[in-house]
Scaffold this active site. Structure first.
Site, PDB file in Angstrom:
ATOM      1  N   LYS A 175       2.892   0.282   8.812  1.00  0.00           N
ATOM      2  CA  LYS A 175       2.170  -0.963   8.523  1.00  0.00           C
ATOM      3  C   LYS A 175       3.157  -2.046   8.100  1.00  0.00           C
ATOM      4  CE  LYS A 175      -0.205   1.281   5.528  1.00  0.00           C
ATOM      5  NZ  LYS A 175      -1.161   1.753   4.492  1.00  0.00           N
ATOM      6  N   THR A 207      -6.617  -7.954  -1.898  1.00  0.00           N
ATOM      7  CA  THR A 207      -6.108  -6.947  -0.965  1.00  0.00           C
ATOM      8  C   THR A 207      -5.941  -5.585  -1.632  1.00  0.00           C
ATOM      9  OG1 THR A 207      -3.834  -7.639  -1.470  1.00  0.00           O
ATOM     10  CG2 THR A 207      -4.900  -8.650   0.464  1.00  0.00           C
ATOM     11  N   GLY A 209      -6.457  -1.954  -2.386  1.00  0.00           N
ATOM     12  CA  GLY A 209      -7.067  -0.841  -1.665  1.00  0.00           C
ATOM     13  C   GLY A 209      -7.027  -0.946  -0.161  1.00  0.00           C
ATOM     14  N   THR A 210      -6.262  -1.880   0.385  1.00  0.00           N
ATOM     15  CA  THR A 210      -6.229  -2.016   1.848  1.00  0.00           C
ATOM     16  C   THR A 210      -5.659  -0.763   2.516  1.00  0.00           C
ATOM     17  OG1 THR A 210      -4.130  -3.202   1.610  1.00  0.00           O
ATOM     18  CG2 THR A 210      -6.115  -4.530   1.946  1.00  0.00           C
ATOM     19  N   GLY A 211      -4.649  -0.153   1.903  1.00  0.00           N
ATOM     20  CA  GLY A 211      -4.055   1.044   2.504  1.00  0.00           C
ATOM     21  C   GLY A 211      -5.009   2.216   2.514  1.00  0.00           C
ATOM     22  N   CYS A 212      -5.659   2.465   1.378  1.00  0.00           N
ATOM     23  CA  CYS A 212      -6.652   3.537   1.305  1.00  0.00           C
ATOM     24  C   CYS A 212      -7.775   3.292   2.313  1.00  0.00           C
ATOM     25  CB  CYS A 212      -7.254   3.601  -0.097  1.00  0.00           C
ATOM     26  SG  CYS A 212      -6.079   3.841  -1.439  1.00  0.00           S
TER      27      CYS A 212
END
Length: 271
Positions: A175, A207, A209-212
């Site tokens: 990412k 933003t 928690g975008t990865g989770c």
């Protein structure tokens, strides 16, 4: 039948990341979510203020019981903060989830900067987890830590591809949100090629928690039988809309609107 997703991750008391974000995402995309909680965190949009870990054998028991009774079409792995937890989860996957696709999100640092993986656990993580993964979803700092290199430019992204393949996962979604610029370039790195996902950058402080969220969106797509590329494409679109319609909560890195697929006009803000 609903795609069954077992989420193995930490809890976020603020509801924006971790197990809470994962479950919201799976439900919003039409799947059935189950959990094995690896850690309890005391946090909000401003940071992580405490971590409490259950015994590793209890994590194993959560996974075993769910997999034995309900089963899973995909497993999403998030926060694994210590060597004993890594070993417990890897052993449970091998014993009870052989052949089930795994989306591995190497959660190492919280959005506010707090470390979520103990420094002495990186070697254990590398030796056990990537080879179990259908796809890993590191951001650039995480990929840099896992490959012992600095990834700060597009050229760095490209030069890291061979090292990322060598981690052992079947595929890696690298990412690119940490790079500067008007666009965000995410790379799906497979053994036989690389696929670019390029989108305009959204300027927002919301933003958290975008990865989770993206990893769980991908896992839901995989559980539903989508191809990996289609699951990633839908997942990115879902996260982007969740940022654009974020509710504007908190003083720090605010949470997303995970429910936009259910109530698309419920929350809007101008921040």
């Amino acid at each position: 039948m609903l795609g069954r997703v077992l989420i193995v991750a930490g809890s976020d008391s603020g509801g924006g990341a971790g197990i809470q974000a994962d479950l919201k995402t799976v439900i919003a995309l039409g799947g059935y979510g189950m959990t094995a909680i690896t850690a309890l965190t005391a946090q909000n949009t401003e940071g992580v203020f405490g971590v409490h870990a259950p015994p590793p054998e209890f994590i194993t028991e959560q996974m075993r019981l769910v997999l034995d009774d309900i089963g899973a079409d995909c497993v999403k792995i998030g926060m694994l903060h210590s060597v004993p937890v890594i070993e417990a989860v890897a052993n449970a996957l091998e014993a009870y989830a052989a052949g089930v696709p795994v989306v591995l999100d190497p959660v190492m640092v919280a959005k506010g900067g707090a470390p979520l993986l103990e420094p002495d656990a990186i070697d254990a993580y590398l030796s056990r987890m990537p080879r179990l993964a259908t796809v890993m979803t590191p951001n650039l700092p995480e990929a840099g830590a896992l490959t012992d290199r600095v990834i700060e430019t597009v050229d760095d992204q490209n030069s890291a591809i061979a090292a990322i393949r060598a981690l052992g996962a079947k595929a890696v979604l690298l990412k690119g949100g940490h790079l500067e610029g008007d666009t965000v370039r995410d790379l799906l790195i497979e053994q036989d090629g690389v696929t670019d996902f390029v989108n305009d950058r959204i300027a927002s402080r919301h933003t958290h928690g975008t990865g989770c969220t993206l990893a769980s969106a991908i896992a839901t797509g995989v559980a539903d039988g989508m191809s990996l590329r289609d699951a990633i494409g839908r997942g990115i679109a879902y996260v982007r809309e969740a940022i654009l319609t974020a509710p504007g909560l908190g003083r720090g890195h605010g949470p997303l609107n995970h429910g936009h697929t259910v109530a698309p006009f419920a929350w809007t803000h101008s921040d």
